[in-house]
Design an enzyme around this catalytic site. Structure first.
Site, PDB file in Angstrom:
ATOM      1  N   GLU A 128     -87.272 -10.602  40.205  1.00 29.09           N
ATOM      2  CA  GLU A 128     -85.975 -10.275  40.139  1.00 29.09           C
ATOM      3  C   GLU A 128     -85.780 -10.926  38.913  1.00 29.09           C
ATOM      4  OE1 GLU A 128     -83.442  -9.184  41.903  1.00 29.09           O
ATOM      5  OE2 GLU A 128     -84.858  -8.475  42.735  1.00 29.09           O
ATOM      6  N   GLY A 129     -86.339 -12.128  38.227  1.00 30.07           N
ATOM      7  CA  GLY A 129     -85.729 -12.379  36.706  1.00 30.07           C
ATOM      8  C   GLY A 129     -85.963 -10.767  35.821  1.00 30.07           C
ATOM      9  N   HIS A 130     -87.337 -10.840  35.923  1.00 24.72           N
ATOM     10  CA  HIS A 130     -87.395  -9.302  35.040  1.00 24.72           C
ATOM     11  C   HIS A 130     -85.898  -7.911  35.227  1.00 24.72           C
ATOM     12  CE1 HIS A 130     -91.774 -10.593  34.492  1.00 24.72           C
ATOM     13  NE2 HIS A 130     -91.112 -10.347  33.664  1.00 24.72           N
ATOM     14  N   LEU A 132     -88.523 -18.571  38.809  1.00 18.97           N
ATOM     15  CA  LEU A 132     -89.986 -17.577  38.711  1.00 18.97           C
ATOM     16  C   LEU A 132     -89.877 -17.032  37.605  1.00 18.97           C
ATOM     17  CD1 LEU A 132     -87.254 -14.446  40.687  1.00 18.97           C
ATOM     18  CD2 LEU A 132     -89.010 -16.160  41.902  1.00 18.97           C
ATOM     19  N   SER A 133     -91.130 -17.253  37.484  1.00 13.06           N
ATOM     20  CA  SER A 133     -92.365 -16.877  36.412  1.00 13.06           C
ATOM     21  C   SER A 133     -94.048 -15.985  36.773  1.00 13.06           C
ATOM     22  CB  SER A 133     -92.883 -17.267  35.820  1.00 13.06           C
ATOM     23  OG  SER A 133     -93.770 -17.190  35.296  1.00 13.06           O
ATOM     24  N   SER A 134     -93.776 -14.741  36.291  1.00 12.90           N
ATOM     25  CA  SER A 134     -95.721 -13.392  36.913  1.00 12.90           C
ATOM     26  C   SER A 134     -96.892 -14.518  37.282  1.00 12.90           C
ATOM     27  CB  SER A 134     -95.756 -12.872  35.600  1.00 12.90           C
ATOM     28  OG  SER A 134     -94.030 -11.981  35.099  1.00 12.90           O
ATOM     29  N   ARG A 135     -96.666 -15.806  35.927  1.00 19.29           N
ATOM     30  CA  ARG A 135     -97.076 -17.319  36.558  1.00 19.29           C
ATOM     31  C   ARG A 135     -97.245 -17.516  37.590  1.00 19.29           C
ATOM     32  NH1 ARG A 135     -97.158 -17.046  30.901  1.00 19.29           N
ATOM     33  NH2 ARG A 135     -99.558 -16.498  29.670  1.00 19.29           N
ATOM     34  N   GLY A 191     -84.409 -13.555  29.106  1.00 21.80           N
ATOM     35  CA  GLY A 191     -84.104 -14.543  29.761  1.00 21.80           C
ATOM     36  C   GLY A 191     -84.109 -15.435  29.139  1.00 21.80           C
ATOM     37  N   LYS A 195     -84.865 -18.356  30.941  1.00 22.22           N
ATOM     38  CA  LYS A 195     -86.070 -18.603  31.135  1.00 22.22           C
ATOM     39  C   LYS A 195     -87.240 -19.506  30.357  1.00 22.22           C
ATOM     40  CE  LYS A 195     -89.734 -19.672  33.656  1.00 22.22           C
ATOM     41  NZ  LYS A 195     -91.793 -18.399  33.334  1.00 22.22           N
TER      42      LYS A 195
END
Ligand code: AMP
Length: 279
Positions: A35-37, A184-187, A147, A149
């Site tokens: 959702e961040g992306h 949120l992070s892909s990692r 972002g 982030k």
């Protein structure tokens, strides 16, 4: 939605959009979307005539000991998500066209690139700036969306745009978090169950810092110590850095003021997580 894999075709497409006087928004990503992306993509779709999302795991920003090979990749899912959001073009170039064997040129934003994340990841921002400038040159966006982030990344890209007189507007959008507060992070996909609990200490410590400031504490030494206490309480969390800095030049501050950035990086197991808050 058009998927473009070559630099030539992308340049040709964006040139045509420019001639048609369409505004172009760009949301650069490395995929493994969340959702961040999507918040970046949505903003672009809402506010620009055409939206280009890029999907490229950029080898130049990974050091040899980092997770380039294991970085989560699921292009079918990503393309499906982009399509649902109304993205017009996905630019997903091949590694060897972005960095052919004879490649030699890198962009560095001195001083800023050496601070915070730059201490543990010395080539990271040079890799980011290089690929972002290449994307700007290839796609020619009017506005590019990033972002909060990655706070330091946003600050460095804005500096690069000013220093190199680039004609692109940079928009930084708020951090999107899970219900439990985790940014949120892909990692986050690397985290096992107990590690996720430890990972929550990042956002919890930042919330606590904000409350301290709201109650009147302005000494960064005291606030930093409290943040470190909260994180170090979790045996699985190992602090890389906790810094309270000026949000433009990233210099450390003794006293917080409006607009101050608290940024931190923490290893949970082998996974390095970052989070931040602007006061
Ligand atoms: P990445 O795929 O990790 O390179 O991220 C691509 C873009 O998405 C960057 O501008 C990030 O700052 C942004 N981004 C990543 N995670 C988040 C998040 N939780 N909230 C808002 N933006 C994010």
């Amino acid at each position: 939605m058009k998927i473009i894999k070559t630099i030539e075709e992308m340049k040709e497409r964006s040139g045509r959009l420019k001639r048609e006087r369409k505004s172009i928004g760009l949301a650069p990503t490395m995929g493994a979307l969340h959702e961040g992306h999507l918040s970046l993509v949505r903003k672009s779709v809402q506010s620009m005539d055409k939206t280009v999302a890029s999907l490229f795991v950029n080898p130049a920003q990974f050091a040899p000991n980092e997770d380039f090979d294991s970085y989560p990749r699921d292009y079918d899912r990503d393309l499906d998500m982009f399509m649902r959001e109304g993205v017009d073009i996905v630019f997903m170039p091949e590694r060897n066209t972005v960095y052919p064997a004879e490649y030699k040129t890198y962009v560095e934003v001195h001083d800023l690139q050496e601070k915070l994340c730059g201490l543990t990841r010395p080539i990271f921002f040079r890799g980011v700036c290089t690929v972002v400038l290449k994307l700007f040159n290839i796609i020619n966006p009017d506005t590019a969306f990033f972002g909060q982030k990655d706070a330091q990344q946003g600050i460095i890209i804005k500096r690069m745009v000013k220093d190199l007189n680039l004609d692109v507007r940079i928009k930084i959008l708020p951090i999107v978090r899970d219900k439990d507060g985790l940014a949120l992070s892909s990692r986050n996909a690397y985290l096992k169950n107990t590690q996720r609990q430890a990972a929550l200490s990042l956002s919890r410590s930042l919330r606590e810092a904000k409350i301290m400031v709201e109650k009147g504490e302005i000494r960064t030494e005291i606030i930093t110590a409290q943040i470190k206490d909260i994180i170090e309480y979790c045996p699985e969390a190992k602090i890389d850095y906790v810094k309270i800095v000026d949000a433009e030049n990233l210099d450390p501050l003794d006293i917080v003021r409006a607009g101050t950035l608290i940024a931190l990086a923490v290893y949970v197991g082998k996974t390095r997580l970052i989070d931040n808050i602007i006061l």
